[in-house]
Design an enzyme around this catalytic site. Structure first.
Site, PDB file in Angstrom:
ATOM      1  N   GLU A  83      16.818  46.420  74.670  1.00 30.36           N
ATOM      2  CA  GLU A  83      18.097  45.311  74.743  1.00 30.36           C
ATOM      3  C   GLU A  83      19.203  45.515  76.071  1.00 30.36           C
ATOM      4  OE1 GLU A  83      19.551  43.774  72.414  1.00 30.36           O
ATOM      5  OE2 GLU A  83      21.755  44.006  72.670  1.00 30.36           O
ATOM      6  N   LYS A 124      21.273  41.858  76.652  1.00 29.19           N
ATOM      7  CA  LYS A 124      21.946  42.206  77.659  1.00 29.19           C
ATOM      8  C   LYS A 124      22.468  41.517  79.239  1.00 29.19           C
ATOM      9  CE  LYS A 124      23.105  41.906  74.329  1.00 29.19           C
ATOM     10  NZ  LYS A 124      22.968  41.236  73.106  1.00 29.19           N
ATOM     11  N   HIS A 166       1.433  50.218  84.935  1.00 27.47           N
ATOM     12  CA  HIS A 166       0.510  49.600  84.868  1.00 27.47           C
ATOM     13  C   HIS A 166       1.190  48.274  85.771  1.00 27.47           C
ATOM     14  CE1 HIS A 166      -1.999  52.999  83.096  1.00 27.47           C
ATOM     15  NE2 HIS A 166      -0.084  53.406  83.068  1.00 27.47           N
ATOM     16  N   CYS A 195      24.996  23.456  66.065  1.00 30.87           N
ATOM     17  CA  CYS A 195      25.940  22.506  65.945  1.00 30.87           C
ATOM     18  C   CYS A 195      27.259  23.263  65.500  1.00 30.87           C
ATOM     19  CB  CYS A 195      25.428  21.262  65.389  1.00 30.87           C
ATOM     20  SG  CYS A 195      24.155  20.868  66.196  1.00 30.87           S
ATOM     21  N   TRP A 231      24.078  20.680  69.627  1.00 30.64           N
ATOM     22  CA  TRP A 231      23.597  21.399  70.114  1.00 30.64           C
ATOM     23  C   TRP A 231      22.420  20.777  70.448  1.00 30.64           C
ATOM     24  CZ3 TRP A 231      19.621  25.211  69.759  1.00 30.64           C
ATOM     25  CH2 TRP A 231      18.710  26.148  70.805  1.00 30.64           C
ATOM     26  N   ASN A 247      24.347  19.394  60.874  1.00 26.72           N
ATOM     27  CA  ASN A 247      23.864  20.584  61.645  1.00 26.72           C
ATOM     28  C   ASN A 247      22.360  20.841  61.046  1.00 26.72           C
ATOM     29  OD1 ASN A 247      23.216  23.560  62.808  1.00 26.72           O
ATOM     30  ND2 ASN A 247      24.629  24.253  60.933  1.00 26.72           N
ATOM     31  N   GLY A 248      21.652  20.911  61.675  1.00 30.80           N
ATOM     32  CA  GLY A 248      20.239  21.056  61.082  1.00 30.80           C
ATOM     33  C   GLY A 248      19.168  20.569  62.222  1.00 30.80           C
ATOM     34  N   ARG A 260      29.560  29.134  68.795  1.00 28.11           N
ATOM     35  CA  ARG A 260      27.811  29.022  68.595  1.00 28.11           C
ATOM     36  C   ARG A 260      27.073  28.054  69.758  1.00 28.11           C
ATOM     37  NH1 ARG A 260      27.630  28.639  62.516  1.00 28.11           N
ATOM     38  NH2 ARG A 260      26.549  26.586  62.718  1.00 28.11           N
ATOM     39  N   LYS A 305      24.739  31.401  69.302  1.00 27.25           N
ATOM     40  CA  LYS A 305      24.985  32.623  69.052  1.00 27.25           C
ATOM     41  C   LYS A 305      23.778  32.764  67.228  1.00 27.25           C
ATOM     42  CE  LYS A 305      27.747  35.740  67.252  1.00 27.25           C
ATOM     43  NZ  LYS A 305      26.621  37.139  68.408  1.00 27.25           N
ATOM     44  N   GLU A 341      21.026  37.855  79.476  1.00 24.71           N
ATOM     45  CA  GLU A 341      21.333  36.504  79.047  1.00 24.71           C
ATOM     46  C   GLU A 341      22.715  36.670  79.547  1.00 24.71           C
ATOM     47  OE1 GLU A 341      21.251  36.819  74.716  1.00 24.71           O
ATOM     48  OE2 GLU A 341      22.244  38.676  74.918  1.00 24.71           O
TER      49      GLU A 341
HETATM   50  C1  G6P Z   1      20.384  34.436  68.832  1.00 25.70           C
HETATM   51  C2  G6P Z   1      21.537  35.172  69.874  1.00 25.70           C
HETATM   52  C3  G6P Z   1      21.335  36.610  69.726  1.00 25.70           C
HETATM   53  C4  G6P Z   1      20.966  37.097  68.620  1.00 25.70           C
HETATM   54  C5  G6P Z   1      19.854  36.022  67.372  1.00 25.70           C
HETATM   55  C6  G6P Z   1      19.781  36.438  66.042  1.00 25.70           C
HETATM   56  O1  G6P Z   1      19.548  34.504  69.602  1.00 25.70           O
HETATM   57  O2  G6P Z   1      21.933  34.628  70.583  1.00 25.70           O
HETATM   58  O3  G6P Z   1      22.193  37.189  70.334  1.00 25.70           O
HETATM   59  O4  G6P Z   1      21.008  38.737  68.247  1.00 25.70           O
HETATM   60  O5  G6P Z   1      20.266  34.518  67.627  1.00 25.70           O
HETATM   61  O6  G6P Z   1      20.497  36.447  65.559  1.00 25.70           O
HETATM   62  P1  G6P Z   1      20.897  36.856  63.993  1.00 25.70           P
HETATM   63  O7  G6P Z   1      22.017  36.467  63.681  1.00 25.70           O
HETATM   64  O8  G6P Z   1      19.934  36.366  63.123  1.00 25.70           O
HETATM   65  O9  G6P Z   1      21.445  38.083  64.312  1.00 25.70           O
END
Ligand code: G6P
Length: 609
Positions: A482, A486, A505, A2, A74, A100-101, A27, A604, A489
């Site tokens: 990673e 990427k 394995h 949110c 959200w 938010n929360g 976000r 985000k 997602e």
């Molecule tokens: C969310 C985002 C990711 C990010 C993760 C950790 O899942 O979508 O892209 O890596 O949070 O976020 P931070 O702000 O703690 O790096």
């Protein structure tokens, strides 16, 4: 996650809130709403789906009024719907709240309020706050908000307005981010600075259990007992355009291309020459404390966790300190042993990720010193850490983290070299070489970005396939993980990041012409083994995209397509490898027509556990 925005001034509040909400789109959200006070009444507008629906709604029928609050939701409690979107309004229709929360005791409060005759219209936890504020309201909105939040358990940043107080906006926070923007004859609130940066560069960063009483003329901060708090004005150090796309099609693309400058910023003041020691001021540790370290525990979520895995590797390899890396959501469950002189390193772009914050608190309680690696200045994690090393990446808006990852890895590397220097655990010639190469890293990034057309060509060949495997070993196992994250997602292509050695394995069973493998095979300790793994896949007719050093003809012959990177010492290659893998994910998602900056189901910043 949110987002909240609020405005009090002489301009149309709904327009300003909407603009701010657009800047919070990164976000992630599923619905939105705005409430304004006008002619001693509340006017509320809500939409499900994208903010474009709110743009259209306000264009058709404006929402006049110079005091307002806005929200992007959200969903956490109750599905995305008009009833569940914020602002939520008290039963008497006089008070509106954005949140938010998560209010953890909302079930119990809801029952109590119901017994007192309050009727609930939504399934949200937030609605209890609207009714509670009404319950405690006796003409003073701030007093009512303070009394109400004292009943709450959990996390919140609230913006509250009341039709009977057209000259007041009240905001309060506990555990969720909140800033107050300072203007001339007008003031703002928002979940982050980027939302209001266009309007002002002067903000108050609000702390837990602080209340902002905001009028057109000024802002008064107090604690929950009403004691005045003096706060220094924070001047936002980046320009308004930094939060815009700056000519790129997507924020993610813009941020990938910012990595040259971002690397310069990250190195600035820390590494100036190969024969000079590294300076990491924010670390807040003496040489003796560094020498006495017995254990380092990295902890983070998502992309930042992968940076932590690189950190773990380098910390043991160079600084010879036993190191662990845990997903923040798992750290508490594992109940790790904290020895004397244990250092915990939480890593987070936002500094607000709830799991990481909880892990930090846990490790502090167990007696670890906590030095965080963060991007957002003055975030919640920053405030609770014993030291903070900032990655200095500037705002990252795209949900898929790119420049923050590369800079987190760069910062991990600086930290490991620094510790190795102080502890005398690595060959000085090796450290000098690593530092010399680190100084060239921005130039390598620029070169890799110039090669984008090659990566696009690879993406064009493979983007229609639905499955992929990313393989790496050693310090590049995290790069494989990673790279896969990427891709999955943003493109929704199934992607697994795996140790190349572990492939036989299990995952090898998946290999066929419909699954492509990205094999990271730069020169170093694990190079020969990677060649063997590539051959195993080729023998099973699986197409392979090799990531290898310029001029490596051996790999070039084995693979179906190549991504070339400038050769660097293996310890530094996670940074060079990351950039083309980000571009590969970006172009595959773009070719598939996906919503790259706002991938489905993702946020985000995840401020709930
Ligand atoms: C969310 C985002 C990711 C990010 C993760 C950790 O899942 O979508 O892209 O890596 O949070 O976020 P931070 O702000 O703690 O790096």
């Amino acid at each position: 996650m949110c987002g909240i925005v609020g405005y009090i001034g002489s301009r149309e509040a709904a327009r300003i809130c909407l603009e701010g909400l657009h800047r919070l789109e990164y976000r992630g959200y599923d619905s939105a709403g705005i409430a304004v006070v006008r002619d001693h009444a509340l006017d509320v507008r809500k939409v499900v789906g994208k903010l474009l629906n709110m743009d259209a709604s306000l264009a058709e029928k404006p929402l006049p009024g110079t005091l307002g609050i806005g929200h992007t939701r959200w969903a956490t409690h109750g599905k995305p719907s008009v009833e569940n979107s914020h602002p939520h309004v008290s039963m008497n229709g006089r008070i509106a709240v954005v949140h938010n929360g998560i209010i953890e005791n909302y079930g119990e409060l809801r029952e109590r309020l119901r017994a007192e005759g309050y009727v609930f219209k939504s399934q949200t936890d937030t609605e209890v706050m609207a009714h509670l504020t009404q319950k405690y309201y006796e003409g003073d909105l701030r007093a009512a908000v303070i009394r109400a939040v004292k009943d709450l358990e959990g996390a919140f940043a609230f913006g509250v307005i009341c039709a009977d107080n057209p000259d007041v906006l009240v905001a309060v926070r506990r555990f969720s981010p909140l800033v107050v923007g300072l203007g001339e004859g007008e003031n703002f609130i928002a979940s982050d600075m980027g939302a209001i940066r266009k309007e002002t560069d002067r903000v108050y960063v609000i702390d837990d259990d602080e209340v902002a009483y905001i009028t057109r003329e000024g802002v008064e901060l107090t604690d929950l007992e009403g004691n005045r708090i003096e706060r220094e004005v924070f001047v936002i150090p980046w320009p308004a355009e930094a939060a815009e796309k700056g000519g790129h099609k997507k924020f993610m693309h813009k941020e990938i291309h910012e990595q040259t400058d971002a690397m310069h910023n990250c190195l600035a003041g820390r590494l100036s020459a190969p024969d000079r020691p590294i300076q990491l001021d924010g670390l807040n540790m003496t040489a003796e404390e560094i020498r006495n370290l017995r254990k380092v525990v990295f902890t983070a979520c998502g992309t930042a966790y992968h940076a932590g895995l690189v950190g773990r590797f380098l910390m043991e390899y160079l600084a010879k300190i036993p190191a662990e890396c845990d997903l923040a959501a798992e750290l508490r469950a594992r109940n790790p042993v904290v020895l004397d002189n244990t250092l915990c390193v939480p890593i987070s772009q936002s500094g607000e990720t709830a799991d990481t914050l909880v892990a930090l608190r846990d490790m502090k309680e167990k007696g670890a010193r906590c030095v965080s690696v963060l991007n957002v200045v003055d975030s919640s994690i920053a405030r609770e850490s014993d030291g903070v090393v900032y990655i200095q990446a500037g705002p990252e808006i795209g949900v898929a983290s790119t420049k923050a990852y590369t800079l987190q890895v760069m910062t991990m590397t600086l930290m490991a070299i620094h510790f190795a220097e102080v502890r005398g655990t690595a060959d000085p010639a090796l450290l000098r070489e690593l530092k010399a190469e680190m100084l060239k890293m921005p130039a390598y990034a620029a070169e890799l970005l110039k090669r984008e057309p090659q990566v696009l060509a690879v993406a064009e060949r493979f983007y229609r396939l639905e499955d992929s495997l990313y393989l790496g070993r050693g310090v590049n196992l995290p790069s494989a993980m990673e790279g896969a994250l990427k891709l999955k997602e943003i493109s929704y292509i199934h992607a697994e990041g795996y140790s190349a050695g572990e492939m036989k394995h299990g995952p090898i069973a998946l290999v066929d012409p419909e699954l492509f493998t990205v094999a990271i095979a730069v020169h170093g300790d694990v190079y020969e083994k990677m060649i063997g793994n590539i051959q195993e896949i080729k023998a099973r007719s699986g197409p392979v995209i090799g990531v290898a050093d310029d001029g490596d003809e051996v790999i070039g012959r084995e693979c179906d397509a190549m991504i070339w990177v400038p050769p660097v010492p293996e310890m530094l290659s996670p940074m060079t490898v990351a950039i083309p893998l980000q571009l590969l994910a970006y172009h595959m998602a773009d070719l598939r027509g996906e919503d790259i900056d706002q991938p489905r189901n993702l946020a985000k910043t995840v401020t709930v556990e």
